[in-house]
Design an enzyme around this catalytic site. Structure first.
Site, mmCIF file in Angstrom:
data_model
loop_
_atom_site.group_PDB
_atom_site.id
_atom_site.type_symbol
_atom_site.label_atom_id
_atom_site.label_comp_id
_atom_site.label_asym_id
_atom_site.label_seq_id
_atom_site.Cartn_x
_atom_site.Cartn_y
_atom_site.Cartn_z
ATOM 1 N N THR A 1 0.820 -1.211 0.000
ATOM 2 C CA THR A 1 0.000 0.000 0.000
ATOM 3 C C THR A 1 0.856 1.265 0.000
ATOM 4 O O THR A 1 1.864 1.353 0.693
ATOM 5 C CB THR A 1 -0.919 0.011 1.231
ATOM 6 O OG1 THR A 1 -1.759 -1.137 1.174
ATOM 7 C CG2 THR A 1 -1.780 1.254 1.268
ATOM 8 N N GLY B 1 2.210 -3.019 8.315
ATOM 9 C CA GLY B 1 2.463 -3.355 9.705
ATOM 10 C C GLY B 1 3.863 -3.897 9.905
ATOM 11 O O GLY B 1 4.402 -4.583 9.027
ATOM 12 N N GLU C 1 -6.507 -4.592 3.955
ATOM 13 C CA GLU C 1 -6.554 -5.680 2.966
ATOM 14 C C GLU C 1 -7.742 -5.552 2.021
ATOM 15 O O GLU C 1 -8.324 -6.547 1.595
ATOM 16 C CB GLU C 1 -6.560 -7.053 3.652
ATOM 17 C CG GLU C 1 -5.338 -7.315 4.489
ATOM 18 C CD GLU C 1 -4.044 -6.982 3.761
ATOM 19 O OE1 GLU C 1 -3.930 -7.325 2.574
ATOM 20 O OE2 GLU C 1 -3.165 -6.353 4.372
#
Length: 673
Positions: A140, A179, A423
């Site tokens: 992303t 993350g 997601e």
């Protein structure tokens, strides 16, 4: 005898249970074996002091909490094989939140296994397993999330040096949100546009070192850090990442399905380019499968509280248990039915996704990919949205106590807040499902092979000739609606909305729009509705079929009530398609309203058994409601484990007040908002 201890309301409720909850556990967790694993996990948690929750944890700073959970996640790694099974989710279950290093097992390793060649795996797997490589999944960007094909990061091949040069050419190309990137990872799998001799070959995956393994210092050309505070998941070090002429060897392109030769020739082996995003399918599958546990945990806590909480008095001057109010039961029991349905649906989706990946890995057979992808997108969207909405409703049902962190309910909400976005934004997920449904609708006359998931669409338009009426009954409190009847209605509902979406799409084209314009400007809302309707039908059907396998008759009857309630709720919330199709009349909705109340009443005596069957770890719930004396526990936590309460701020308060005491406010402006 006067010396006997009086049973609490929860204990009385448990003593009154007559239906064995063993079957409830097996249905909710997919199999008895999975449930037995959970019980074993609970035993380990209780026997491990390092894993135990302390109320003072709520007062830790972000850095304190991050470092403590990093330590605990490494202890957890010593006890569990996090690479297999549901390893990445164990940390959430034990600690009630996402822990550092979870992306190593949830995304980094699975992506390597899916996309790296055998030679690459031989080189990389051992360092990853020994934590010599700490990885994350950097896809992303600031400017692009779900629109993967528009990612801006570039990987330009240098033929002379046999290297890729990774660059972030714009601000919007900055990797943002991955993350474990902010503080933890030493490597990332990044997605970038592959450019060879000025020609763009699309988005490919690359393994890129970003920090020195020995010093943890960012490498040359790497700018990396944490993105800052978020609505939830603040323990997770979501990061930003920019590349400035970062060079990596040619062999660092993940090359199971695509590679670049020494001479700069792009060779693609995959029959379907979507295999590059299979890692996201695995994560979405995890979200779909585990979402239900959060909602069920919330209902469990609210049930304990509602049994102990008493509010106002009856005609005999006795305080009434909160759960004995129809309104309270109507807030909790439908959410419990939804959690059971979603849990069964999640395990069913997981089986389909596993079958799909097995076919791809062993036979390079992509025949199931579209079906699995579409169903997974829809279930991810509905399950995460429904769980977030349902958990908040349950929290509100606990009044002021539910607003306290000590209730455990806010933590559950924070745990699922990001799931509706990460997601894949849920609206885009629904649209991906809708695209598949429209394709199946257009091809329904082509004798497509049955897949057991969307075959019902072949019934269009004959299915709309059905007429369903409410049965005549002298007892409005009796449960008379049937599972088969609800199945038929949900099929009609989905068929009507899918057909309506297709008609709107073509209506836009008829007005001179391109198909894409019509999709974006005319049919979008109905397309999302069609995907949701299809997902709800699938969820109801797998729940219904799972209950048919239950051998114990009393347990099957209770579970049937849950399934019926789930189906009735679905129809009552959005009945417009059934009314417009004329399959039902408004009177039928009044009948379903009565059935909803009858089902809630039928389930109510079994409520504690249905939630107890899920055997949640008290440690992970982090709630005073699990105590036999919840009020005493909440007060104890507030007095003994509240860092702010222990700080003596008298001096500071008096210093701030001193210049103002004894003086009226000089302000004349009266604020109005």
């Amino acid at each position: 005898m006067s010396g006997e201890r009086r049973l609490s309301a929860v204990e009385e409720e448990r003593a009154a249970q007559k239906v064995r909850n063993r079957e409830f556990s097996s249905v909710f967790y997919g199999t008895r074996e999975t449930y037995e694993h959970l019980l074993k996990l609970n035993e380990i948690i209780e026997a491990t002091p390092e894993f135990r929750f302390c109320p003072s944890d709520f007062d830790q700073t972000r850095s304190e909490r991050f470092l403590l959970l990093l330590k605990k996640s490494l202890q957890m790694r010593q006890m569990f094989n996090l690479e297999e099974g549901d390893g990445p989710s164990v940390g959430v279950y034990i600690f009630g939140e996402h822990v550092p290093l979870s992306m190593q097992y949830a995304m980094f390793l699975p992506c390597l296994k899916l996309l790296a060649s055998e030679g690459q795996l031989k080189e990389w797997l051992e360092p990853v397993r020994k934590l010599e490589m700490l990885g994350c999944y950097a896809q992303t960007e600031l400017g692009h999330g779900s629109d993967i094909q528009s990612l801006e990061t570039t990987a330009t091949y240098d033929v002379a040096r046999e290297e890729f040069i990774i660059n972030s050419p714009t601000v919007s190309s900055t990797k943002f949100w991955p993350g474990d990137l902010g503080k933890t990872s030493t490597h990332c799998i990044t997605h970038a546009q592959l450019i060879i001799n000025g020609v763009n070959f699309g988005v490919q995956a690359f393994l890129v070192p970003i920090r020195d393994v020995a010093t943890h210092t960012p490498l040359k050309g790497i700018t990396v850090g944490d993105i800052g505070p978020k609505l939830a998941w603040n323990i997770k070090d979501n990061g930003y990442l920019r590349f400035d002429n970062v060079r990596i060897p040619r062999c660092n392109m993940l090359r199971r399905y695509a590679k670049v030769t020494k001479e700069g020739e792009f060779v693609k082996r995959a029959k379907n380019p979507k295999i590059a995003y299979a890692t996201m399918m695995l994560v979405r599958c995890t979200l779909a499968k585990h979402s239900a546990k959060t909602l069920a945990a919330a209902v469990y806590l609210a049930t304990l509280y509602s049994l102990e909480r008493r509010q106002f008095r009856d005609d005999e001057k006795q305080e009434i248990k909160l759960i004995d109010y129809q309104l309270q039961a109507a807030k909790l029991i439908p959410q419990l039915a939804k959690s059971y349905a979603i849990s069964v649906g999640g395990y069913a989706v997981e089986e389909l996704v596993k079958e799909n990946l097995k076919l791809i890995e062993t036979k390079e057979d992509f025949s199931l990919l579209q079906t699995a992808h579409a169903l997974l997108a829809g279930t991810k969207a509905y399950y995460t949205s429904a769980v977030l909405e349902g958990t908040e409703k349950v929290r509100q049902a606990c009044g002021g106590q539910g607003f306290s962190m000590y209730s455990g309910l806010p933590s559950l909400i924070f745990a699922v807040y990001p799931n509706v976005t990460l997601e894949g934004d849920n609206t885009l997920m629904y649209l991906q499902t809708a695209r598949y449904l429209i394709s199946r609708l257009q091809k329904r006359d082509q004798n497509l092979p049955n897949n057991g998931i969307d075959d019902y669409l072949a019934g269009i338009p004959n299915i709309f000739s059905k007429r369903v009426k409410a049965p005549q009954s002298s007892d409005p409190t009796a449960v008379t609606v049937t599972m088969e009847q609800l199945k038929e209605l949900l099929e009609v509902n989905s068929c009507f909305i899918v057909q309506s979406a297709g008609q709107k799409l073509m209506a836009g084209v008829g007005r001179g729009m391109t198909l894409l314009e019509s999709w974006n400007k005319v049919a979008g809302s109905t397309l999302v509705e069609s995907a949701e309707a299809h997902t709800l039908l699938f969820t109801y059907e797998v729940f219904r079929k799972r209950i048919e396998k239950v051998i114990d008759t009393p347990a099957r009857e209770v579970l049937t009530f849950l399934c019926l309630l789930f189906g009735v709720e679905v129809i009552l919330q959005k009945p417009h398609a059934l009314l417009l199709s004329k399959v039902i009349q408004p009177e039928y909705l009044a009948y379903l309203q009565d059935q909803r109340e009858a089902l809630i009443s039928a389930i109510r005596p079994h409520l504690i058994g249905l939630v107890d069957a899920l055997s949640f770890s008290v440690n992970s719930l982090r709630s005073a409601f699990t105590s036999p004396k919840p009020y005493e526990t909440m007060l104890d936590w507030a007095m003994k484990h509240n860092r702010f309460d222990k700080e003596d701020l008298r001096k500071e308060i008096l210093e701030e007040l001193a210049p103002h005491r004894g003086k009226k406010s000089p302000a004349t402006l009266i604020p109005r908002l």
